[in-house]
Write a protein that holds these residues in place. Structure first.
Motif, PDB file in Angstrom:
ATOM      1  N   ALA A  82     -26.541 -12.654  28.813  1.00 58.65           N
ATOM      2  CA  ALA A  82     -25.900 -11.435  29.312  1.00 58.65           C
ATOM      3  C   ALA A  82     -26.289 -10.232  28.471  1.00 58.65           C
ATOM      4  N   LEU A  83     -26.311 -10.389  27.160  1.00 55.77           N
ATOM      5  CA  LEU A  83     -26.699  -9.286  26.277  1.00 55.77           C
ATOM      6  C   LEU A  83     -28.149  -8.871  26.523  1.00 55.77           C
ATOM      7  N   PHE A  84     -29.021  -9.860  26.642  1.00 53.61           N
ATOM      8  CA  PHE A  84     -30.442  -9.558  26.814  1.00 53.61           C
ATOM      9  C   PHE A  84     -30.709  -8.952  28.187  1.00 53.61           C
ATOM     10  N   LEU A  85     -30.149  -9.560  29.249  1.00 54.96           N
ATOM     11  CA  LEU A  85     -30.349  -9.028  30.597  1.00 54.96           C
ATOM     12  C   LEU A  85     -29.747  -7.630  30.716  1.00 54.96           C
ATOM     13  N   GLY A  86     -28.569  -7.437  30.135  1.00 51.00           N
ATOM     14  CA  GLY A  86     -27.966  -6.108  30.152  1.00 51.00           C
ATOM     15  C   GLY A  86     -28.834  -5.076  29.465  1.00 51.00           C
ATOM     16  N   ARG A  97     -33.811   8.214  42.786  1.00 49.32           N
ATOM     17  CA  ARG A  97     -34.339   7.459  41.654  1.00 49.32           C
ATOM     18  C   ARG A  97     -33.478   7.671  40.408  1.00 49.32           C
ATOM     19  N   SER A  98     -33.058   8.884  40.184  1.00 49.66           N
ATOM     20  CA  SER A  98     -32.222   9.184  39.035  1.00 49.66           C
ATOM     21  C   SER A  98     -30.878   8.462  39.122  1.00 49.66           C
ATOM     22  N   ALA A  99     -30.269   8.484  40.308  1.00 51.14           N
ATOM     23  CA  ALA A  99     -28.982   7.807  40.486  1.00 51.14           C
ATOM     24  C   ALA A  99     -29.128   6.298  40.353  1.00 51.14           C
ATOM     25  N   GLY A 100     -30.250   5.750  40.857  1.00 47.81           N
ATOM     26  CA  GLY A 100     -30.496   4.322  40.702  1.00 47.81           C
ATOM     27  C   GLY A 100     -30.603   3.919  39.242  1.00 47.81           C
ATOM     28  N   GLY A 101     -31.286   4.734  38.461  1.00 40.77           N
ATOM     29  CA  GLY A 101     -31.380   4.463  37.031  1.00 40.77           C
ATOM     30  C   GLY A 101     -30.023   4.536  36.347  1.00 40.77           C
ATOM     31  N   ALA A 102     -29.202   5.501  36.755  1.00 37.35           N
ATOM     32  CA  ALA A 102     -27.859   5.631  36.183  1.00 37.35           C
ATOM     33  C   ALA A 102     -27.015   4.403  36.490  1.00 37.35           C
ATOM     34  N   ALA A 103     -27.144   3.874  37.721  1.00 37.26           N
ATOM     35  CA  ALA A 103     -26.399   2.673  38.087  1.00 37.26           C
ATOM     36  C   ALA A 103     -26.834   1.479  37.228  1.00 37.26           C
ATOM     37  N   LEU A 104     -28.149   1.340  37.020  1.00 36.81           N
ATOM     38  CA  LEU A 104     -28.641   0.257  36.165  1.00 36.81           C
ATOM     39  C   LEU A 104     -28.124   0.417  34.734  1.00 36.81           C
ATOM     40  N   MET A 105     -28.073   1.642  34.238  1.00 41.85           N
ATOM     41  CA  MET A 105     -27.556   1.863  32.888  1.00 41.85           C
ATOM     42  C   MET A 105     -26.078   1.500  32.794  1.00 41.85           C
ATOM     43  N   GLY A 106     -25.298   1.857  33.820  1.00 42.43           N
ATOM     44  CA  GLY A 106     -23.886   1.527  33.791  1.00 42.43           C
ATOM     45  C   GLY A 106     -23.648   0.029  33.803  1.00 42.43           C
ATOM     46  N   ILE A 107     -24.359  -0.679  34.690  1.00 45.44           N
ATOM     47  CA  ILE A 107     -24.209  -2.136  34.780  1.00 45.44           C
ATOM     48  C   ILE A 107     -24.748  -2.812  33.517  1.00 45.44           C
ATOM     49  N   GLY A 108     -25.971  -2.443  33.138  1.00 42.87           N
ATOM     50  CA  GLY A 108     -26.591  -3.067  31.976  1.00 42.87           C
ATOM     51  C   GLY A 108     -25.873  -2.754  30.679  1.00 42.87           C
ATOM     52  N   GLY A 109     -25.391  -1.521  30.547  1.00 39.12           N
ATOM     53  CA  GLY A 109     -24.696  -1.141  29.324  1.00 39.12           C
ATOM     54  C   GLY A 109     -23.424  -1.937  29.107  1.00 39.12           C
ATOM     55  N   VAL A 110     -22.698  -2.231  30.182  1.00 40.45           N
ATOM     56  CA  VAL A 110     -21.492  -3.048  30.061  1.00 40.45           C
ATOM     57  C   VAL A 110     -21.858  -4.477  29.680  1.00 40.45           C
ATOM     58  N   MET A 111     -22.875  -5.033  30.347  1.00 41.63           N
ATOM     59  CA  MET A 111     -23.297  -6.404  30.044  1.00 41.63           C
ATOM     60  C   MET A 111     -23.793  -6.535  28.605  1.00 41.63           C
ATOM     61  N   ALA A 112     -24.456  -5.494  28.117  1.00 44.31           N
ATOM     62  CA  ALA A 112     -25.036  -5.535  26.769  1.00 44.31           C
ATOM     63  C   ALA A 112     -24.056  -5.094  25.690  1.00 44.31           C
ATOM     64  N   PHE A 113     -22.826  -4.742  26.076  1.00 47.16           N
ATOM     65  CA  PHE A 113     -21.825  -4.252  25.117  1.00 47.16           C
ATOM     66  C   PHE A 113     -22.231  -2.940  24.468  1.00 47.16           C
ATOM     67  N   GLY A 114     -23.048  -2.150  25.158  1.00 46.86           N
ATOM     68  CA  GLY A 114     -23.415  -0.868  24.578  1.00 46.86           C
ATOM     69  C   GLY A 114     -24.747  -0.376  25.091  1.00 46.86           C
TER      70      GLY A 114
END
Length: 359
Positions: free
Chosen positions: A84-88, A290-307
């Motif tokens: 989860a940390l790595f994928l995030g 594209r910008s909004a898609g990147g923001a969504a990935l950051m929100g999802i990934g940032g939570v999974m990665a704990f930061g």
């Protein structure tokens, strides 16, 4: 003044300083990696490396002296999920390239009048809240439960201590090795040595991480009303800030929300004072998507990665947590994939023939 009020006020001040420094120096992992890998300019990546070195040194001094118990932070957990940390981290790093900046950078640019960053901040906040507590939360929890591991040595000093050295010596050796290596990497670059502004930015940002630990771990250490021990991080705080702005009744201000507000305010005041404020927008609907898609990935990934690139890249790394090394590896690989190779994200002007990259 109660400890919680003091923590909130200190968070605002830390955010104000970060916002000003971020605007003046361009401090951002995404910009650092792009300058280094795509443009051959290594100054910003040296600024980031110096910030990590200062954050580790100052934070480990606080921990070693007993001023702050970093073990109470989310980074030094005995149980965590490496996948989860790595994928995030991968999702966050690639999303950062799509949006052309992380969450903290979006706050800084929003203060400068960049309306593209407003979209990034809002979408990131919604995606993070969905991953924390909403529709995506069950999938995240299932992944964590299926892949989590429990270890006793959850940090680099603890791992080193298993070889024999005492805890204090292990902490000193681990911190010194990383700090010296990062400083040598930073100052080996002649252009960086001739950039006093970048050197100052790295030192200040690193000290702000330690200041966050001191504020929440020492000033906020109230037995009757303790606050979470944390420092600079932006994914969950941006999500909390949006929720607080919408539903402030019944909610309370905290260090993270105050920091987010401070970063925006610090950037805005600095931009107005230096004549850097100007409104910017998207060049096309595709640009916005594209910008909004990147923001969504950051929100999802940032939570999974704990930061994020700050929450794990600086604050998590300052604890020397093994989980933070995993998350940061994912962030760096995701960012590199977006900048080079088969999955490279083309600069937007190269795709459309007009406009400027998202910020």
């Amino acid at each position: 003044m109660e400890s919680t009020q003091l923590v909130v006020l200190a968070g605002l001040v830390i955010g104000l300083i970060y916002g000003a420094v971020g605007l003046l120096s361009g401090f951002c992992l995404m910009s650092s990696m792009r300058g280094w890998l795509a443009q051959g300019d290594g100054r910003l990546v040296r600024t980031y490396a110096l910030a990590v070195a200062v954050a580790i040194a100052a934070s480990q001094l606080l921990a070693g002296s007993g001023t702050v118990d970093l073990g109470k932070s989310i980074y030094l957990q005995q149980t965590f999920s490496v996948p989860a940390l790595f994928l995030g981290g991968l999702l966050f790093g690639y999303g950062m390239v799509l949006s052309n900046g992380c969450g903290s950078r979006a706050l800084v640019l929003l203060g400068r009048g960049n309306l593209r960053s407003f979209v990034v901040v809002i979408v990131l906040a919604i995606a993070a809240q969905m991953t924390l507590k909403g529709l995506i939360a069950p999938a995240r929890i299932a992944l964590v439960q299926a892949s989590q591991t429990t270890i006793n040595a959850n940090s680099l000093p603890a791992l080193l201590a298993t070889l024999g050295p005492a805890e204090a010596l292990s902490r000193a050796l681990a911190a010194a090795a990383l700090v010296v290596g990062l400083i040598l990497f930073a100052f080996a670059h002649p252009a960086f040595r001739r950039s006093p502004g970048q050197i100052a930015a790295g030192v200040v940002v690193g000290l702000l991480v330690a200041a966050g630990w001191f504020v929440t771990g020492s000033l906020g250490a109230d037995d009757f009303n303790p606050v979470p021990v944390t420092s600079l991080t932006f994914i969950a705080p941006i999500a909390d800030s949006l929720q607080y702005a919408m539903l402030s009744t019944g909610l309370t201000l905290n260090f993270g929300i105050a920091t987010v507000a401070g970063v925006f305010a610090g950037s805005l005041v600095t931009a107005l004072a230096t004549g850097r404020f100007h409104l910017e927008g998207y060049s096309s609907p595709r640009h916005m998507l594209r910008s909004a898609g990147g923001a969504a990935l950051m929100g999802i990934g940032g939570v999974m990665a704990f930061g994020c690139s700050i929450g794990q890249g600086l604050t998590g790394m300052s604890t020397l947590a093994l989980g933070s090394f995993v998350a940061v590896t994912g962030i760096l690989l995701g960012t590199t994939a977006g900048l080079r190779g088969a999955l490279r994200v083309q600069p937007f002007e190269a795709v459309t023939g007009a406009g400027s990259p998202a910020a």
